[in-house]
Write a protein that holds these residues in place. Structure first.
Motif, PDB file in Angstrom:
ATOM      1  N   SER A 207       0.829  -1.207   0.000  1.00  0.00           N
ATOM      2  CA  SER A 207       0.000   0.000   0.000  1.00  0.00           C
ATOM      3  C   SER A 207       0.864   1.258   0.000  1.00  0.00           C
ATOM      4  N   SER A 208       2.015   1.210   0.683  1.00  0.00           N
ATOM      5  CA  SER A 208       2.926   2.359   0.679  1.00  0.00           C
ATOM      6  C   SER A 208       3.515   2.573  -0.700  1.00  0.00           C
ATOM      7  N   LEU A 209       3.856   1.467  -1.406  1.00  0.00           N
ATOM      8  CA  LEU A 209       4.393   1.589  -2.760  1.00  0.00           C
ATOM      9  C   LEU A 209       3.346   2.147  -3.718  1.00  0.00           C
ATOM     10  N   ALA A 210       2.086   1.730  -3.515  1.00  0.00           N
ATOM     11  CA  ALA A 210       1.025   2.206  -4.394  1.00  0.00           C
ATOM     12  C   ALA A 210       0.697   3.671  -4.142  1.00  0.00           C
ATOM     13  N   ALA A 211       0.852   4.117  -2.897  1.00  0.00           N
ATOM     14  CA  ALA A 211       0.495   5.501  -2.548  1.00  0.00           C
ATOM     15  C   ALA A 211       1.563   6.492  -2.960  1.00  0.00           C
ATOM     16  N   GLU A 212       2.821   6.045  -3.075  1.00  0.00           N
ATOM     17  CA  GLU A 212       3.916   6.948  -3.406  1.00  0.00           C
ATOM     18  C   GLU A 212       4.453   6.615  -4.789  1.00  0.00           C
TER      19      GLU A 212
END
Length: 687
Positions: A207-212
């Motif tokens: 989710s962090s990779l998708a958000a940034e």
């Protein structure tokens, strides 16, 4: 140190050695900051203007020989030739030639000074200065690297030690594994919880990779370390689940087996299930990631555990007890002395649980050797760290002041002295009146005093070693011993004490003066680190999941069911006491402080309770919670360090109801009375 010999166990090579290096790195990085400050001061004293010489001076680009008359004429001519379309509308203002000249003269003078400064600095760049600067800049780079590495060191340390605690069956649980069913249930649920932690970390990473759009490399590395660590922890628990030890009894009962499940596993299953039900599967990973915001604090916890384990390798505790042994104190009085004396090292180890882990076994064995009942010795051991958490330089108080702008460490430690006096008086009253089972007949002073003086003489070299380290830091590095410097000074002090014992006791052995069981420096540090790895893994993982439980309480809005303020400070205090004791029962101290800061504290302030008063109540309430069933964390830690056999033997002892349950009742009475007095008496003066 750890490279001696090739017959070391795999645990020492793959767990204890890396943990020791990581802890030493933390001490080195924190000490390098002090060294760097002194190097900057020394550079300024040795080479005047050193701050300007830390980088090579750059030659100014301006011309110091500029023709002033020509420059003035050129500027005036440029003004005359300028074609300004607004000049006709606004009216042009001719520059004053005198003003232009003064401006050019100032510019040339500034340029000449810059060139003169450049030449002067160039002349000061001697080979000695360049060598000094190279060392100073290297230390500065080490500090920068250390600050950036704190989070990575913490993750690696937690995961490494958690795997070690899993493989050695050292996690904190309500009871030890005794049967095969206990083992299967405990490690089966551990594997499930660890898989849940792994899944949450993977989802949080994705989710962090998708958000940034572009995640920073350091953040990605941190995510990868968490995922790799929990994967290793899951594999370790599965490995243990498939290899059932032969020494366990057959059979077992499910309700008893559930009590053998580690507390961190229970917390993980509760928080993980909650976050999954509300559609927030990455919740545990997010709250564990919040540990990184206070990475230095959690690393200090690891250092304190290491200090405690090194303390256990020294003769210091035994020599302190030798001071009181000639007086032939009754067991109850010796228990009081032990708890009061333990308050000082507790303040330097950060929390009561850490001290119980570090010195509980020594206190218990010394009390038993003096004739104390098992129940009394267990009670004193569990409570040995409870009185010192309000004294300087306790890490827990520093964290409270860091998270709450309403209080300062000076205020908290100032009132903490009076709280310590009160709790010490209550414990002494309970131990010497309710617990007394015989007459108090001390040894004659004529006999005891000379022996006490000789025992104090044995402590003198240790006092000199400690003083030498403190004085060195004070004058060489300008660092005083306080709540901020203690985490980096104490490991150095303990290593110095072990070094002293290594040489002094070895000389005694060569001279046939006893102490033949002394391990030596290398084995002492190795043994201390072996114990440290398992304890850090059990404690920090429990602390991290306490933060996650705090997240459950925070997100479930349980505190919203309570009024945000009370009209009566008395009613608010009654509610605060109940809530804080319950939190102390189910959460680790540092995780509970973070939760209380975000929830309960604001209600207390809004109800008219003074912030310093509130946090004094919080500290005492937490200690009562750590001593209160059903969890009673300090009792669990006591059982872990003294052994299951001793606790079982104490439970088989006869006597009255109070005597059979003295290890539980006595601390509850002493701390309960203290809490009531600390909570409500100050309200008489300001509420």
């Amino acid at each position: 140190m750890f490279l001696k010999g090739l017959n070391r166990s795999g645990r020492e090579w793959f767990s204890s050695l890396p943990a020791c290096l990581l802890l030493l790195a933390v001490v080195l990085f924190s000490t390098s900051s002090d060294i760097h400050n002194q190097m900057l001061r020394g550079g300024e004293q040795l080479f005047g203007g050193y701050y300007k010489l830390r980088t090579d001076p750059v030659r100014p680009e301006c011309d110091p020989t500029r023709d002033i008359d020509a420059a003035v004429a050129a500027e005036l001519a440029a003004e005359a030739d300028a074609d300004d379309p607004l000049a006709d509308l606004l009216g042009s203002v001719d520059k004053d030639p005198a003003e232009v000249r003064r401006s050019v003269e100032r510019s040339v003078a500034d340029c000449q000074r810059s060139h003169a400064s450049y030449v002067s600095l160039q002349g000061q760049l001697t080979p000695a200065l360049r060598a000094y600067r190279a060392v100073e800049l290297f230390v500065a780079d080490v500090i920068a690297f250390g600050l950036e590495s704190q989070r990575y060191i913490l993750v690696i340390l937690v995961m490494l030690c958690a795997v070690s605690a899993t493989l050695t069956r050292h996690h904190i649980a309500m009871r030890a594994m005794e049967t095969r069913l206990d083992y299967r249930v405990s490690f089966g649920l551990q594997a499930l919880a660890n898989a849940m932690l792994l899944g949450s970390s993977v989802i949080f990473r994705q989710s962090s990779l998708a958000a940034e759009v572009t995640m920073a490399s350091d953040a990605l590395l941190l995510h990868n370390l968490w995922v790799a660590g929990f994967a290793a922890l899951t594999l370790a628990s599965l490995y243990r689940l498939m290899r059932i030890p032969d020494d366990l009894a057959a059979g077992g009962q499910l309700n008893q087996a559930l009590l053998a499940v580690p507390l961190y596993t229970v917390m993980c299953l509760i928080s993980g299930s909650y976050f999954a039900l509300i559609g927030h599967a990455s919740g545990i990973g997010i709250y564990l990631g919040k540990m990184m915001e206070l990475a230095d604090m959690f690393l200090n916890v690891g250092l304190y555990v290491w200090v405690g384990m090194m303390l256990k390798q020294t003769r210091l505790a035994t020599l302190v007890f030798n001071v009181f042994r000639p007086w032939r104190l009754p067991p109850e009085m010796l228990a009081v002395v032990a708890v009061l004396v333990a308050a000082v090292p507790t303040a330097y180890t950060g929390a009561s649980g850490i001290f119980v882990i570090a010195a509980g076994a020594v206190i218990y064995s010394e009390l038993r050797a003096a004739g104390a009942r098992r129940q009394l010795a267990l009670a004193a051991t569990a409570m040995s760290g409870s009185l010192g958490v309000v004294l300087r330089p306790c890490l827990l108080v520093v964290v409270i002041a860091y998270l709450n702008r309403e209080v300062t460490t000076d205020e908290l430690f100032g009132w903490g002295i009076w709280v310590f006096v009160l709790t010490a008086a209550m414990f002494s009253l309970v131990a010497l009146s309710v617990n007394r089972q015989g007459r108090f007949e001390l040894a004659p002073a004529s006999t005891a005093l000379p022996a006490t003086i000789r025992a104090l003489g044995s402590l003198l070299p240790y006092a000199l070693v400690i003083t030498a380290v403190v004085v060195f830091y004070r004058f060489a590095l300008d660092v005083t011993m306080d709540e901020f410097s203690a985490p980096r000074l104490l490991p150095v002090i303990m290593l110095a004490i072990l070094l002293y014992e290594h040489f002094s006791l070895r000389r005694k052995e060569d001279g046939s003066c006893g102490e033949l069981n002394h391990q030596g420096l290398e084995r002492s540090v190795r043994s201390a680190t072996n114990d440290t790895t398992a304890e850090i893994g059990a404690l920090l993982l429990l602390l991290g999941l306490s933060v996650s439980i705090g997240g459950v309480i925070e997100r479930s809005h349980v505190m919203a069911a309570f009024p945000q303020s009370f009209d009566s400070a008395w009613s608010a205090m009654l509610l605060m006491v109940v809530i804080l004791v319950v939190l102390g029962m189910i959460m680790d101290a540092f995780g509970a402080v973070i939760l209380v800061t975000a929830t309960v504290a604001t209600i207390a302030y809004g109800s008219g309770i003074h912030p310093v008063h509130f946090w004094m109540v919080t500290l005492v309430a937490f200690e009562l919670g750590y001593l209160s069933p059903p969890v009673a964390l300090n009792h669990l830690l006591t059982r872990q360090v003294v052994g299951e056999a001793e606790v079982a033997a104490a439970q088989r002892e006869g006597g009255t109801f109070y005597q059979r349950h003295e290890r539980i009742i006595m601390p509850l009475v002493a701390m309960g009375l203290s809490l009531l007095l600390v909570a409500f008496v100050p309200l008489l003066f300001y509420a």
